[in-house]
Design a protein around this motif. Structure first.
Motif: not given
Length: 159
Positions: A42-53
Motif C-alpha cells: 500500500p505504501t508503494g515501497l514493494g518488498v525488499p529483495g523481491a518486488f521493486p518499489p
C-alpha cells in the motif's frame, strides 16, 4: 475582452486536464488495491529483495511508453530500481495474462498506471490515456517475449 476569454479558456482546459488525471488516478486506486498491492504494498515501497518499489521508481516516473510496454508484455530477469538490484526471481507477468481486468481494457490499465504515477512521492502531471495504451499495444503487438534489461535499454534508450 478577447484576451480575457482566451485566458479563461486556457485555464479551464488546464483544469479539465488536471481533473482528468485526478479522476483517472482515483479510479486506478481501487484497481491497484485489487491487483498490485500484495506485491508492491500500500505504501508503494514493494518488498525488499523481491518486488521493486513503485514510489520514486524511474520506471513509474520515466517514459510512459516504456511503462505501458513493460506492464503489457511483462519482464523477466534482474532489474535495478532506484539503484537497488532485484534478482528477478519473481517475473513481472504480463497484465494481459494475469489480470483479466486489464486484458484489452485500456481504460483500466491507464487508470491504474495514472494512480501509481501520482501516488506517494510520484508527481506525474500528464495522464496516460486509453488511446495511448492502445498505441503502445499496437506498436508491440508482435512481441511475444517479456522484456529484459537489455531489450528495454535498446528499445527505450536513456535520454
Amino acid at each position: 475582452l478577447k484576451n480575457l476569454v482566451l485566458v479563461l479558456a486556457l485555464t479551464a482546459a488546464t483544469c479539465v486536464a488536471d481533473d482528468d488525471l485526478k479522476a483517472s488516478a482515483d479510479r486506478g486506486k481501487a484497481l491497484f488495491l485489487q491487483s498490485c498491492m500484495a506485491c508492491h504494498q500500500p505504501t508503494g515501497l514493494g518488498v525488499p529483495g523481491a518486488f521493486p518499489p513503485f514510489d520514486g521508481s524511474e520506471y513509474i516516473q520515466g517514459d510512459p511508453r516504456r511503462l505501458v510496454a513493460l506492464v503489457i508484455k511483462g519482464y523477466t530477469g534482474p532489474i535495478t530500481v532506484k539503484g537497488i538490484q532485484f534478482p528477478g526471481a519473481v517475473p513481472l507477468i504480463a497484465v494481459d495474462t494475469q489480470f483479466p481486468q486489464f486484458y484489452k481494457d485500456n481504460k483500466n490499465l491507464a487508470d491504474v498506471l495514472n494512480y501509481v504515477r501520482t501516488a506517494w512521492s510520484n508527481k506525474a502531471d500528464k495522464a496516460i490515456t486509453p488511446d495511448f495504451v492502445q498505441k503502445v499495444r499496437d506498436e508491440f503487438k508482435d512481441r511475444t517475449a517479456p522484456w529484459n534489461a537489455e531489450d528495454l535499454a535498446k528499445t527505450f534508450p536513456a535520454k
